[in-house]
Write an enzyme that holds these catalytic residues in place. Structure first.
Site, PDB file in Angstrom:
ATOM      1  N   HIS A   1       0.776  -1.009   0.041  1.00  0.00           N
ATOM      2  CA  HIS A   1      -0.114  -0.009  -0.022  1.00  0.00           C
ATOM      3  C   HIS A   1       0.914   1.129  -0.041  1.00  0.00           C
ATOM      4  CE1 HIS A   1       0.311   0.086   4.592  1.00  0.00           C
ATOM      5  NE2 HIS A   1       0.268   1.264   4.342  1.00  0.00           N
TER       6      HIS A   1
ATOM      7  N   ASP B   1      -0.319  -7.424   1.497  1.00  0.00           N
ATOM      8  CA  ASP B   1       0.185  -6.146   1.799  1.00  0.00           C
ATOM      9  C   ASP B   1       1.755  -6.194   1.840  1.00  0.00           C
ATOM     10  OD1 ASP B   1       0.461  -3.401   1.651  1.00  0.00           O
ATOM     11  OD2 ASP B   1      -0.573  -3.252   3.970  1.00  0.00           O
TER      12      ASP B   1
ATOM     13  N   GLN C   1       0.410   5.868  11.858  1.00  0.00           N
ATOM     14  CA  GLN C   1       0.634   6.470  10.478  1.00  0.00           C
ATOM     15  C   GLN C   1       2.183   6.766  10.318  1.00  0.00           C
ATOM     16  OE1 GLN C   1      -1.291   7.884  12.731  1.00  0.00           O
ATOM     17  NE2 GLN C   1      -1.292   9.944  12.600  1.00  0.00           N
ATOM     18  N   GLY C   2       2.621   6.478   9.093  1.00  0.00           N
ATOM     19  CA  GLY C   2       3.991   6.953   9.074  1.00  0.00           C
ATOM     20  C   GLY C   2       4.931   5.584   9.246  1.00  0.00           C
ATOM     21  N   ASP C   3       4.465   4.733  10.108  1.00  0.00           N
ATOM     22  CA  ASP C   3       5.284   3.389  10.081  1.00  0.00           C
ATOM     23  C   ASP C   3       4.857   2.344   9.144  1.00  0.00           C
ATOM     24  OD1 ASP C   3       6.522   4.332  12.773  1.00  0.00           O
ATOM     25  OD2 ASP C   3       4.643   3.932  13.730  1.00  0.00           O
ATOM     26  N   SER C   4       3.885   2.438   8.366  1.00  0.00           N
ATOM     27  CA  SER C   4       3.550   1.394   7.302  1.00  0.00           C
ATOM     28  C   SER C   4       4.877   0.919   6.409  1.00  0.00           C
ATOM     29  CB  SER C   4       2.761   2.273   6.246  1.00  0.00           C
ATOM     30  OG  SER C   4       1.540   2.143   6.851  1.00  0.00           O
TER      31      SER C   4
END
Length: 253
Positions: free
Chosen positions: A71, A116, A207-210
């Protein structure tokens, strides 16, 4: 994907404007309830960047291959991407390397978040050192409740408008796929084959660790994927299951 919906505006602000759709993080961007650390403790961690801004995390699989989340790489060209390795800070230090190409799992589904996972091929090889090292892929899943850690430059609270400059990590515990899908938690049938979960009270990735690493027993067991909120009660962080997807990574590296 309530977390995805709630955090879009916060992530856009954190990265200085509108983020291309393919780089919008789901459970990526923040470490909640964690601590600052140095890259020497997590030398496989990289920052995936677009146009100079941190967008996602990733893990060094080999000198020229990075493992991240599919993603993170939707609707984006390789020429706009770079990675930074070997630094505790996403914006400086270490080495910055251009991306030559990438490949998303063919079975990735943005609605269900199955498969993913993606691999990135670098334009030049990384030189391994005390701050740049590869991490092995898990060949089997750790036991339910096993100790694990997740690291990244994600936001530190849900809905935050800024990301930390220094790498952070949090210790969590593995929640097996079957347990994560059980009535103990709130996801139910949204937890599919190829996913693994991790949780600890008041601690999570965000968010931002994906795309970043979930590590247990010294091997990569998960890739930060999605979740409802960050550190929300009854909703563990959800990760791509590396053991289940291991052969795909190897065959595409």
């Amino acid at each position: 994907m309530l977390k995805f919906l709630i955090l879009l505006s916060a992530v856009a602000c954190a990265l200085g404007g509108t983020i291309p759709e393919g780089l919008l993080p789901q459970l990526d961007g923040r470490i909640v309830g964690g601590s600052a650390t140095t890259i020497s403790s997590f030398p496989w961690q990289i920052s995936l960047q677009r146009s100079g801004s941190h967008s996602c995390g990733g893990s060094i699989y080999s000198s020229k291959v990075i493992v991240t989340a599919a993603h993170c790489l939707q609707s984006v060209s390789a020429s706009s991407l770079k990675i930074r390795a070997g630094s505790s800070y996403w914006s400086s230090g270490g080495v910055s390397v251009s991306v030559a190409s990438f490949k998303n799992h063919e079975g990735y589904n943005a609605n269900t978040m199955v498969n993913d996972i993606a691999v990135i091929h670098l334009s030049s090889a990384l030189s391994f050192s005390s701050t740049i090292k590869a991490i092995s892929l898990a060949s089997s899943n750790p036991a339910n409740g096993a100790a694990a850690s997740v690291s990244g430059w994600g936001t530190e609270t849900s809905g935050s408008s800024s990301i930390p400059s220094q790498l952070r990590y949090v210790n969590v515990n593995i929640v097996s796929q079957s347990n994560c899908a059980s009535s103990t938690y709130g996801y139910g049938s949204q937890i599919r084959s190829g996913m693994i979960c991790a949780a600890a009270s008041g601690k999570d990735s965000c968010q931002g660790d994906s795309g970043g690493p979930l590590v247990s027993g010294g091997v990569l067991v998960g890739v930060v994927s999605w979740g409802y909120g960050c550190a929300a009660s009854n909703y563990p962080g959800v990760y791509a299951d590396v053991a289940a997807l291991r052969s795909w990574v190897i065959n595409n590296s």
